[in-house]
Enzyme design. Structure first.
Site, PDB file in Angstrom:
ATOM      1  N   CYS A   1     -13.713  -0.557  -3.886  1.00  7.85           N
ATOM      2  CA  CYS A   1     -14.164  -1.130  -5.158  1.00  7.85           C
ATOM      3  C   CYS A   1     -14.728   0.023  -5.969  1.00  7.85           C
ATOM      4  O   CYS A   1     -14.974   1.106  -5.446  1.00  7.85           O
ATOM      5  CB  CYS A   1     -15.266  -2.155  -4.949  1.00  7.85           C
ATOM      6  SG  CYS A   1     -14.775  -3.563  -3.980  1.00  7.85           S
TER       7      CYS A   1
ATOM      8  N   ARG B   1      -9.377   2.071  -7.720  1.00  2.64           N
ATOM      9  CA  ARG B   1     -10.096   1.798  -6.458  1.00  2.64           C
ATOM     10  C   ARG B   1     -10.019   0.327  -6.068  1.00  2.64           C
ATOM     11  O   ARG B   1     -10.418  -0.056  -4.960  1.00  2.64           O
ATOM     12  CB  ARG B   1     -11.557   2.202  -6.580  1.00  2.64           C
ATOM     13  CG  ARG B   1     -11.804   3.669  -6.910  1.00  2.64           C
ATOM     14  CD  ARG B   1     -13.270   3.934  -7.142  1.00  2.64           C
ATOM     15  NE  ARG B   1     -14.030   3.697  -5.927  1.00  2.64           N
ATOM     16  CZ  ARG B   1     -14.278   4.622  -5.018  1.00  2.64           C
ATOM     17  NH1 ARG B   1     -13.795   5.837  -5.185  1.00  2.64           N
ATOM     18  NH2 ARG B   1     -14.965   4.353  -3.937  1.00  2.64           N
TER      19      ARG B   1
ATOM     20  N   GLY C   1     -18.252  -1.939  -0.614  1.00  4.66           N
ATOM     21  CA  GLY C   1     -18.417  -1.808   0.836  1.00  4.66           C
ATOM     22  C   GLY C   1     -18.364  -3.174   1.498  1.00  4.66           C
ATOM     23  O   GLY C   1     -17.806  -4.129   0.961  1.00  4.66           O
TER      24      GLY C   1
ATOM     25  N   HIS D   1      17.177   3.430  21.020  1.00  4.52           N
ATOM     26  CA  HIS D   1      16.288   2.793  22.013  1.00  4.52           C
ATOM     27  C   HIS D   1      15.752   1.454  21.510  1.00  4.52           C
ATOM     28  O   HIS D   1      14.698   0.996  21.947  1.00  4.52           O
ATOM     29  CB  HIS D   1      15.136   3.752  22.333  1.00  4.52           C
ATOM     30  CG  HIS D   1      15.589   5.019  22.969  1.00  4.52           C
ATOM     31  ND1 HIS D   1      16.071   5.093  24.257  1.00  4.52           N
ATOM     32  CD2 HIS D   1      15.722   6.267  22.454  1.00  4.52           C
ATOM     33  CE1 HIS D   1      16.443   6.338  24.531  1.00  4.52           C
ATOM     34  NE2 HIS D   1      16.238   7.074  23.463  1.00  4.52           N
TER      35      HIS D   1
END
Ligand code: AGP
Length: 610
Positions: free
Chosen positions: A2, A27, A101, A506
């Site tokens: 943020c 952000r 946060g 594989h």
């Protein structure tokens, strides 16, 4: 994750906050909001969606005042919505907070507060801070003490800013984890998650450390630590200009940053290399003797930076003869790694704020292991917590999809390998000179690839509707295959996977069917023949093959549906070139699919929560 901003001064706070949020939108962009204090009264405006939606709301319902805070969100707890948008207020709507946060103990705090009669308006973790702080203030604690008391109740990572009718001329803030920067002005002061939001207003900044509480008025900035002791401000001058943050004539930051790479790498080469021999690193944090005694390196990083770390493994093993392990940060910090006296940890990060990588650094340092970090953002947390730092010098990277930072990481790793290899007598001066001469030619070779931009746009049009994409490569270009897949998936939302070319048989080859697009990196070098045989295996099952080959290759056209030629380059440096067409291919596919290239859904530029 943020972005938060704060302002107090003599300008209209709303305008300053919006400018700051625009520079931080990379952000996170799920919602945005601001709060101001005007004539002693708190006002809040917030809106789901990108910043544009908030700006439209403020155009019709403006907020007065010359003090305020703002937020642009990447949702962690509570879906993107108006009510989950920040700022969040207390029950009396006299105080507002913005938070970057995660509050890990928010449920316990919320239950405690609800039992005490608090009524919550959102589903977010952040809102508990507003109610908790309001309680301490109503108990008569002065603001800084109330913030310290609130801080002591929170578990997790948080950068918080607060305005309130209780203190109408002051913005308070506290930091524990995600970054927080103070901007110092004349008769005004600023707060932001990173310096990008401050460049328009000031170059004088102070990086807030963990546990510090900031008190900001228009004429004064004070900082106290966890023990409420005053902290001396370490003022730094930002070297960047605001126009570094402008995308100029490019349609997107990502395209600008792709095209910046040749000049950038040339500048980095010139600034770090002299006489094709001497390589300058300002602050590796280890003496030549210490570097010499290292025999093992553990590289830890995330996303694109992890891919650079994988290339770094090949380079450091080849040129320095070191034992090298590479971990994604989120695994490294929980695997209780065996780290001994001969080992150092290397962190690679563009933002310098990736929580997983930062946690890895702290894990290493808890075991008394030295940490060298390759970081782009100077003054970032990883920059400041590492023992030694190699700045990428890539300039601000705004596009969420990392491009120029990746190639800047690669050139940094090559130069470090040369420097270290010579220190350990693993490579002689002639060999170093040869590699440096090759490296010096990379920018011009990149330019030749960028000239194929229109051809890559046409190629992208043939694959814009693909549902799956495979990228395969070997050796130095196995990480490049991973990087090509990440670029495509994160901005076009097409399911794309990178594999070591030798791994297809594989299992993954079971997914190849008619028209499945496969990008194969088949540059001239030791892995060419084997990778071309993998291409043949894919072709035999109907895959549509795009091959990256070296100019002059006359064989590849027999097997490939499309060929992208790159100039000749030694294998060790080839990722610097092979990644460029993959960046452009991803970019053009995303544009053709109408995706938001610079702000792709669900992502953020800096992942500051674990
Ligand atoms: C890369 O295009 C992505 N945006 C992402 O994987 C990024 O590389 C990762 O989050 C690490 O970021 P950092 O380099 O800032 O630590």
């Amino acid at each position: 994750m943020c972005g938060i901003v704060g302002y107090v001064g003599n300008k209209v706070a709303q305008s300053v906050l919006l400018v700051g949020l625009e520079k931080l939108e990379y952000r996170g962009y799920d919602s945005a909001g601001i709060a101001t204090i005007h004539h002693g009264e708190l006002g809040v405006r917030k809106k789901e969606g990108k910043l544009r939606q908030l700006a439209d709301l403020l155009a019709s319902q403006p907020l007065g005042g010359t003090i305020g805070i703002g937020h642009t969100r990447w949702a962690t707890h509570g879906e993107p919505s108006d009510r989950n948008a920040h700022p969040h207020t207390d029950g009396d709507d006299r105080l507002a907070i913005v938070h970057n946060g995660v509050i890990e103990n928010y449920l316990q705090l919320r239950e405690e507060l609800e039992r005490a009669g608090h009524v919550f308006k959102s589903e977010t973790d952040s809102e508990v801070v507003a109610h908790l702080l309001a309680d301490y203030l109503s108990d008569g604690l002065p603001p800084q003490r109330a913030l310290l008391a609130t801080y002591s109740r929170l578990d997790g990572y948080f950068a918080l800013a607060v305005v309130s009718e209780h203190f109408p001329d002051t913005v308070y803030a506290v930091r524990q984890g995600p970054p927080l920067v103070i901007g110092l002005g004349e008769g005004e002061n600023f707060l932001a998650s990173d310096t990008n939001a401050l460049l328009r207003f000031t170059r004088r900044v102070v990086f807030v450390e963990d546990g510090q509480v900031v008190e900001l008025t228009r004429d004064r900035v004070t900082v106290i630590d966890r023990e409420a002791q005053p902290v001396e401000l370490a003022v730094r001058e930002i070297k960047l200009d605001d126009q570094d943050l402008d995308k100029g004539d490019y349609a997107h930051y990502m395209l600008k940053e792709i095209f910046e790479q040749p000049r950038l790498l040339g500048d980095i080469f010139v600034s770090r290399v002299a006489n094709h021999r001497d390589i300058a690193f300002a602050n590796l944090g280890l003496t030549p003797q210490e570097l010499n005694s290292v025999s093992r390196v553990v590289i830890q990083a995330a996303g694109t930076s992890w891919h650079a770390g994988l290339v770094g493994k090949y380079l450091l093993e080849h040129y320095v003869r070191l034992h090298v392990e590479v971990d994604v940060s989120s695994e490294f910090r929980y695997r209780n790694p065996v780290l001994g006296g001969d080992t150092i940890v290397m962190a690679i990060s563009q933002s310098g704020e990736t929580a997983d990588t930062l946690a890895g650094i702290r894990e290493a340092k808890s075991k008394f292991i030295k940490v060298i970090s390759l970081v782009n953002v100077e003054g970032s947390t990883i920059d400041r917590e590492s023992d030694g730092v190699l700045h990428l010098m890539a300039g601000p990277e705004i596009g969420v999809a990392s491009t120029k930072a990746f190639t800047a990481q690669l050139i940094a790793l090559v130069l470090l390998a040369m420097h270290w290899g010579r220190l350990k007598y693993a490579i002689d001066d002639d060999a170093v000179r040869k590699v440096l001469r090759e490296l010096e030619q990379i920018p011009a070779k990149m330019e030749r690839i960028l000239e194929q931009n229109d051809a890559l746009r046409r190629l992208a049009a043939e694959f814009a509707d693909a549902k799956d994409f495979f990228f395969i490569g070997r050796g130095y270009n196995y990480p490049t295959a991973l990087e090509g897949a990440l670029k495509l998936k994160e901005i076009s939302y097409i399911h794309a996977t990178g594999y070591p070319a030798g791994e297809l048989k594989h299992g993954p080859i079971a997914l190849i069917e008619s028209d499945t697009p496969v990008v194969a990196i088949c540059n001239a070098g030791p892995t060419y023949a084997k990778t071309m045989s993998n291409v043949a295996e894919v072709r035999a099952r109907g895959g549509r093959i795009i091959v990256l080959a070296t100019e002059g290759d006359t064989e590849v056209g027999r097997t490939a549906d499309h060929v992208i030629f790159i100039p000749p380059v030694i294998d060790e440096l080839s990722p610097l070139l092979t990644v460029v067409p993959l960046q452009l291919l991803a970019y053009h596919v995303a544009v053709l699919r109408g995706c938001d290239v610079d702000r792709p859904r669900n992502l953020a530029k800096s992942v500051t929560v674990e």
